[in-house]
Design a protein around this motif. Structure first.
Motif, short mmCIF file in Angstrom:
data_model
loop_
_atom_site.label_atom_id
_atom_site.label_comp_id
_atom_site.label_asym_id
_atom_site.label_seq_id
_atom_site.Cartn_x
_atom_site.Cartn_y
_atom_site.Cartn_z
N ILE A 1 -1.94 9.22 -8.60
CA ILE A 1 -2.01 7.83 -9.44
C ILE A 1 -0.81 7.40 -9.66
O ILE A 1 -0.04 6.17 -9.74
CB ILE A 1 -3.30 7.50 -10.20
CG1 ILE A 1 -4.38 7.62 -9.60
CG2 ILE A 1 -3.04 6.14 -10.89
CD1 ILE A 1 -5.68 7.49 -10.26
N ALA A 2 -0.20 8.22 -10.78
CA ALA A 2 1.26 7.90 -11.46
C ALA A 2 2.27 7.92 -10.44
O ALA A 2 3.05 7.00 -10.46
CB ALA A 2 1.42 8.89 -12.71
N ALA A 3 2.12 8.73 -9.50
CA ALA A 3 3.14 8.71 -8.40
C ALA A 3 3.15 7.48 -7.53
O ALA A 3 4.26 6.89 -7.39
CB ALA A 3 3.06 9.96 -7.69
N ARG B 1 4.69 11.56 -2.92
CA ARG B 1 3.79 12.73 -3.00
C ARG B 1 3.80 12.89 -4.76
O ARG B 1 4.72 12.61 -5.35
CB ARG B 1 4.69 14.04 -2.68
CG ARG B 1 4.53 14.31 -1.34
CD ARG B 1 2.95 14.22 -0.72
NE ARG B 1 2.02 15.21 -1.31
CZ ARG B 1 1.97 16.50 -0.97
NH1 ARG B 1 2.52 17.13 -0.09
NH2 ARG B 1 1.03 17.38 -1.76
N GLU B 2 2.74 13.34 -5.17
CA GLU B 2 2.65 13.49 -6.81
C GLU B 2 3.66 14.86 -7.10
O GLU B 2 3.92 15.58 -6.09
CB GLU B 2 1.03 14.05 -6.98
CG GLU B 2 0.68 15.28 -6.61
CD GLU B 2 0.11 14.99 -5.02
OE1 GLU B 2 -0.84 15.78 -4.82
OE2 GLU B 2 0.46 14.21 -4.54
N ALA C 1 -0.79 5.84 -17.90
CA ALA C 1 0.01 7.01 -17.11
C ALA C 1 0.98 7.43 -17.93
O ALA C 1 1.26 8.69 -18.34
CB ALA C 1 0.54 6.82 -15.89
N ALA C 2 1.98 6.50 -18.54
CA ALA C 2 3.01 6.88 -19.63
C ALA C 2 2.56 7.66 -20.67
O ALA C 2 3.20 8.60 -21.18
CB ALA C 2 3.73 5.63 -19.94
N ASP C 3 1.27 7.11 -21.49
CA ASP C 3 0.90 7.70 -22.39
C ASP C 3 0.47 9.09 -22.29
O ASP C 3 0.84 10.25 -23.09
CB ASP C 3 -0.35 7.01 -23.03
CG ASP C 3 0.10 5.76 -23.73
OD1 ASP C 3 1.16 5.72 -24.02
OD2 ASP C 3 -0.90 4.83 -24.01
N ALA C 4 -0.16 9.37 -21.10
CA ALA C 4 -0.55 10.67 -20.81
C ALA C 4 0.54 11.73 -20.65
O ALA C 4 0.51 12.74 -20.93
CB ALA C 4 -1.37 10.68 -19.43
N VAL C 5 1.73 11.30 -19.95
CA VAL C 5 2.88 11.95 -19.61
C VAL C 5 3.21 12.33 -20.92
O VAL C 5 3.84 13.65 -21.47
CB VAL C 5 3.98 11.31 -18.86
CG1 VAL C 5 5.31 12.10 -18.90
CG2 VAL C 5 3.37 10.87 -17.49
N ILE D 1 0.82 -1.27 -0.06
CA ILE D 1 -0.07 -0.05 -0.02
C ILE D 1 0.81 1.17 0.14
O ILE D 1 1.89 1.47 0.88
CB ILE D 1 -0.95 -0.03 1.17
CG1 ILE D 1 -1.90 -1.21 1.36
CG2 ILE D 1 -1.69 1.42 1.31
CD1 ILE D 1 -2.68 -1.11 2.65
N VAL D 2 0.69 2.06 -1.02
CA VAL D 2 1.16 3.48 -0.83
C VAL D 2 0.20 4.69 -0.76
O VAL D 2 -0.98 4.71 -1.29
CB VAL D 2 1.92 3.48 -1.95
CG1 VAL D 2 1.16 3.58 -3.23
CG2 VAL D 2 2.85 4.99 -2.08
N VAL D 3 0.42 5.37 0.32
CA VAL D 3 -0.36 6.57 0.46
C VAL D 3 0.36 7.80 -0.15
O VAL D 3 1.51 8.15 -0.19
CB VAL D 3 -0.32 6.89 2.12
CG1 VAL D 3 -1.28 8.27 2.24
CG2 VAL D 3 -1.17 5.57 2.70
N VAL D 4 -0.44 8.31 -1.06
CA VAL D 4 0.00 9.61 -1.94
C VAL D 4 -0.48 10.73 -1.29
O VAL D 4 -1.52 11.00 -1.48
CB VAL D 4 -0.41 9.51 -3.22
CG1 VAL D 4 0.25 10.55 -4.33
CG2 VAL D 4 0.17 8.16 -4.06
N GLY D 5 0.48 11.75 -0.53
CA GLY D 5 0.06 12.62 0.09
C GLY D 5 1.07 13.09 1.00
O GLY D 5 2.20 12.30 1.30
#
Length: 334
Positions: free
Chosen positions: A75-77, A63-64, A167-171, A45-49
């Motif tokens: 999500i990407a982070a 963090r993002e 995510a890679a495509d979005a970047v 589990i990763v908490v992003v924040g």
């Protein structure tokens, strides 16, 4: 079923006066603790924040980039943090028999916003639906749909590899900052799953918090708070009052400066429209949408076609529906 989990806990909470959603409490636990409990079966589990400083052992944190760049960036982070943990510390993290092969991310990733106090029921329903797929059925996961038909992309199990590719495509296509989550998921073949009523209800405003029985933690409001049930509610209610009064005062001053003293503005409706636009399109769409809707309402009213109130309600209704249609189109890949 093998899966990792990303808990999104990094928003500004601007409509809550900046009070972190993760630290609000429901039924004796913080919303972050409840989200971690909902995802407890995850291998990692990763908490992003922001680091809350009291995460259980084995829970990752990141963090993002940049901070407050929105859920798609978060999500990407989270995906990057999970992949790095799998590659760098195979078998570590949360000691579980369901971690899969060393160095290989779990086949599915649970994405879960931390502002849904009853999300455990949604996660259980989603996991059951995913586990019950017939052999050979293709697809990239499942997304929660509320009892009233509202899609909730921040409560879903998604194929990890497909999500990473998206995510890679979005970047490559312009970046993830303030990008729509529906756009991020548009290329995934995701099945919608009805979840128990109330299980995806989230806390965006203090009215939401009141309706859901969510309260503020005394420790979050500094010295001077007296322990006890009444005091537990008082600090954040005072925050609400202060924010509402500030908005009303500012609205009144702005109308006066623009010589529109006779115009009545429903601040709650305007903020609700802004919230719909931010969630359904991208966050910068919120001020743009409210400005254009207001401009259209002003033109209609000024031409004598209708009253101020009717023109504003009509313009906001059109904008609200258009934002929802946009989100549906993004989700379907249209």
């Amino acid at each position: 079923m093998e899966f990792d989990a990303i808990i999104l806990a990094g928003g500004r909470s601007s409509r809550l006066g900046g009070v972190p959603k993760a630290k609000l409490t429901y039924d004796g636990a913080t919303l972050l603790e409840r989200s971690l409990g909902a995802a407890d079966a995850a291998g990692r589990i990763v908490v992003v924040g922001p680091d809350p400083g009291d995460l259980p052992d084995g829970i990752l944190n990141c963090r993002e980039e940049p901070p407050f760049a929105g859920p798609s960036a978060a999500i990407a982070a989270g995906l990057s943090a999970l992949a790095a943990d799998h590659a760098g510390k195979p078998g570590a993290g949360r000691a579980s028999a369901a971690l899969g092969s060393a160095g290989v991310p779990a086949p599915f990733t649970l994405v879960l916003a931390c502002d849904m106090p009853r999300s455990a029921a949604a996660v259980s329903a989603l996991a059951a639906a995913l586990a019950a797929r017939p052999d050979g059925e293709e697809g990239d996961g499942v997304m929660a749909v509320s009892a009233d038909g509202r899609k909730q992309p921040l409560a879903g199990f998604y194929g990890t590899a497909a999500l990473q590719r998206s995510a890679a495509d979005a970047v490559r296509g312009g970046g993830l900052e303030n990008a729509s989550v529906f756009a991020l998921l548009a290329r995934l073949e995701v099945r919608e799953v009805r979840v128990p009523p109330g299980s995806t209800d989230d806390v965006d405003t203090w009215d939401d918090a009141t309706a859901l029985g969510v309260s503020g933690a005394i420790s979050d409001f500094g010295p001077g708070s007296v322990p006890g049930p009444a005091a537990d509610r008082r600090p954040w209610r005072q925050t609400v009052k202060s924010q509402d009064e500030t908005l009303e005062d500012w609205c009144r001053a702005l109308l006066q400066a623009l010589e529109l003293e006779d115009v009545e503005i429903d601040v709650s409706e305007v903020l609700a429209l802004a919230g719909v636009a931010a969630h359904a399109v991208v966050r910068p769409a919120a001020p743009l949408t409210t400005f254009i809707a207001g401009f259209a309402a002003g033109l209609a009213s000024g031409s004598g076609q209708t009253t101020d109130e009717v023109s504003m309600q009509a313009a906001m209704a059109v904008a609200r529906q258009l934002a929802k249609d946009h989100a549906a189109a993004e989700a379907s890949g249209a």
